[in-house]
Design a protein around this motif. Sequence first.
Motif, PDB file in Angstrom:
ATOM      1  N   ALA A  69     -14.808 -64.068  10.939  1.00  0.00           N
ATOM      2  CA  ALA A  69     -14.779 -63.428   9.620  1.00  0.00           C
ATOM      3  C   ALA A  69     -15.728 -62.237   9.641  1.00  0.00           C
ATOM      4  CB  ALA A  69     -15.140 -64.414   8.518  1.00  0.00           C
ATOM      5  N   SER A  70     -15.957 -61.684  10.848  1.00  0.00           N
ATOM      6  CA  SER A  70     -16.661 -60.412  10.989  1.00  0.00           C
ATOM      7  C   SER A  70     -17.983 -60.372  10.223  1.00  0.00           C
ATOM      8  CB  SER A  70     -15.698 -59.299  10.565  1.00  0.00           C
ATOM      9  OG  SER A  70     -16.272 -58.045  10.731  1.00  0.00           O
ATOM     10  N   HIS A  71     -18.113 -59.422   9.265  1.00  0.00           N
ATOM     11  CA  HIS A  71     -19.379 -59.262   8.545  1.00  0.00           C
ATOM     12  C   HIS A  71     -19.488 -60.170   7.321  1.00  0.00           C
ATOM     13  CE1 HIS A  71     -16.547 -56.567   6.512  1.00  0.00           C
ATOM     14  NE2 HIS A  71     -17.193 -56.920   5.429  1.00  0.00           N
ATOM     15  N   VAL A 299     -24.957 -53.763  14.652  1.00  0.00           N
ATOM     16  CA  VAL A 299     -23.537 -54.113  14.829  1.00  0.00           C
ATOM     17  C   VAL A 299     -23.177 -55.173  13.791  1.00  0.00           C
ATOM     18  CG1 VAL A 299     -23.669 -53.590  17.284  1.00  0.00           C
ATOM     19  CG2 VAL A 299     -23.952 -55.956  16.540  1.00  0.00           C
ATOM     20  N   ASP A 300     -21.894 -55.472  13.635  1.00  0.00           N
ATOM     21  CA  ASP A 300     -21.522 -56.485  12.639  1.00  0.00           C
ATOM     22  C   ASP A 300     -21.269 -57.841  13.328  1.00  0.00           C
ATOM     23  OD1 ASP A 300     -19.083 -55.978  13.846  1.00  0.00           O
ATOM     24  OD2 ASP A 300     -17.943 -56.114  11.991  1.00  0.00           O
ATOM     25  N   GLY A 301     -20.821 -58.808  12.546  1.00  0.00           N
ATOM     26  CA  GLY A 301     -20.742 -60.194  13.022  1.00  0.00           C
ATOM     27  C   GLY A 301     -19.741 -60.465  14.122  1.00  0.00           C
ATOM     28  N   ASP A 302     -18.836 -59.561  14.399  1.00  0.00           N
ATOM     29  CA  ASP A 302     -17.966 -59.756  15.571  1.00  0.00           C
ATOM     30  C   ASP A 302     -18.019 -58.536  16.500  1.00  0.00           C
ATOM     31  OD1 ASP A 302     -16.504 -58.119  13.839  1.00  0.00           O
ATOM     32  OD2 ASP A 302     -14.576 -59.031  14.353  1.00  0.00           O
ATOM     33  N   ALA A 303     -19.000 -57.672  16.239  1.00  0.00           N
ATOM     34  CA  ALA A 303     -19.335 -56.558  17.142  1.00  0.00           C
ATOM     35  C   ALA A 303     -18.198 -55.553  17.352  1.00  0.00           C
ATOM     36  CB  ALA A 303     -19.845 -57.075  18.479  1.00  0.00           C
ATOM     37  N   ASP A 304     -17.428 -55.324  16.288  1.00  0.00           N
ATOM     38  CA  ASP A 304     -16.458 -54.226  16.399  1.00  0.00           C
ATOM     39  C   ASP A 304     -16.882 -53.000  15.579  1.00  0.00           C
ATOM     40  OD1 ASP A 304     -15.884 -55.289  13.913  1.00  0.00           O
ATOM     41  OD2 ASP A 304     -13.734 -55.571  14.277  1.00  0.00           O
ATOM     42  N   ARG A 305     -18.016 -53.126  14.870  1.00  0.00           N
ATOM     43  CA  ARG A 305     -18.543 -51.975  14.120  1.00  0.00           C
ATOM     44  C   ARG A 305     -19.965 -51.672  14.579  1.00  0.00           C
ATOM     45  NH1 ARG A 305     -18.241 -52.787   7.711  1.00  0.00           N
ATOM     46  NH2 ARG A 305     -16.140 -53.587   7.465  1.00  0.00           N
TER      47      ARG A 305
END
Length: 580
Positions: A69-71, A299-305
Amino acid sequence: MDEWIENIVELESNIESYPNPGIKVFQYGTSGIRYNSEHLDHVLHRMGLLVALRSIHLKSAAVGLMITASHNPRDDNGIKLIDPLGEMLDSSWEVYATKLANAHNNQDVCAMLINIAYENNIDKKYIPRVYIGRDTRNSGKRLLDAVLCGVKAFNSNVEDFGIITTPMLHFFVRCYNTNGLYGQPSEHSYYTKLTNSFKTLRKMASKLHTYLIDKNIFACLDLKNYSPVIEFDGANGVGALKMKDAIIHLEETLVINMHNDDIMNTEKLNYKCGADFVKSNQCPPTGMTIKPYSKYVSVDGDADRIVYSFVDENNKFYLLDGDRIATLVAGYIKDLFIASGLDVNVGLVQTAYSNGNSTKYVTDKLITYYKILLLAIVYVLQKVPVACVPTGVKYLHHKANDYDVGIYFEANGHGTILFKDAIRELIRYQCSIEVEEAKSLALKKLICIMDMTNETVGDAYSDMLIVESVLCERGWSISDWYKTYSDLPNRLKQVTVKDRNTFETGDAERICLKPLGLQEKINSIVLKYSMGRSFVRPSGTEDVVRIYAEADTQTNADKLAVEVATAVYDIADGVGKRPE
Ligand SMILES: CC(=O)N[C@H]1[C@@H](OP(=O)(O)O)O[C@H](CO)[C@@H](O)[C@@H]1O
Ligand SMILES: [Mg+2]
């Protein structure tokens, strides 16, 4: 069709394991499906079924399923499905995902799966191949079991990569489906491909040999203001875990001081830190000491940002977000093409959230030189085109494909560079035959940039390597980078309304078509502000309407945002407190 019905009893018994409690209506939106993890088991199970079917449809191509769930807050979870070249799931299948997630009972799920097979003429003979990854959330393991149950209903070949970043899974999927041309589907291949090209470029960028004297002193005479020291904010998530592995590959080229890397304590995930926190709150991450002019990377919680930031001696905060990264990268790539002598169409893709001054900077300052040989050499100046598309990475990615080299970034820090296959080949071929030293060097650098880019999707690690390469070559400190242009002061707000689905937008979300009368009201408000710009759109991921405003001063941007938010509240049946 009959061949699919043969196994219906088996399929039905599989589906029975994860009934839909009917608590919530789900939508496969801009970033897959996300919600409180407690209510997601049946959704993840059904996505397992769907991803297997997608792979059968694509004749056993590997298809990816990322549990993240990313960020979002730590109690949420979700999924993103990944198509064979590492791109986002095809939009026609997003519709299937939404329908399946909401099907009331097992018979409906079964019937829908058979219908999908029928509609797409899917040949059952193919064995599905599914690649799975997950972030650090506690609920990930339980939801993985749900996915595996669904995936196995179709006897799939499953590769579970465990805890990895979202962009790693995108990369692995593409590697498998391109027979290793893009690399191997393994963490080792990912790190070596990206990091080796970074190290090669760094050596080329500096004529002097660069070396570390100790942890914080980088001895190199020709790097001017550039510092290889990074204060890394890992959002207490998978980005921190993987950066620790990356450091081994980076050797002495970057000095990465780790912060917010407590992945064992999942309470802390994304809490007051990470790219989304820094961007949304326009302040430094907590959980670390903030020193003037140090270079902070979040970076965000799944490291794509990824976003960069720093504070000055007065503790004033400066953000270098996706817009900044895009302009930095576009300028560098443009320069390399000029130096290489290749005529290539470099374009930039943004959304309405991109700061007005970033767009102005690109259109006014970044100019591509096309060399035309007539009797004498004539230089024709052509601006780097900037396109604006609706919010959501899939739209940016799609549009970036229109250019030979398309650079896309959302302001929040999600983006990458796309090179057309023909351009990639052209660069490599030209490099193999080029005799002029300066041109040959530019071509070699372009190859390094191509190889350190994860073209499948935004990738914080890859983007960081690219940014560091450009800063190093320019000899820039983080504040030098900031000085390239100044952002227009801006403000993001949100308002909850009775039904955000009543909103309709046009012109890449810059105009609000419905509710009727709202755009006219916004226009009249904006007119009162110098350099004012504002737009509203319904969020694709949260039950809110978002308001963006920019103006000549922060006070004016804040006032404009409140006025527009109030108009939204009044015209569209606002819920809760009236904005102020
Ligand atoms: C203003 C903003 O940052 N919006 C984000 C957010 O979308 P919304 O549709 O605005 O909720 O989440 C998306 C998925 O992560 C991301 O692509 C997008 O940029
Ligand atoms: Mg993310």
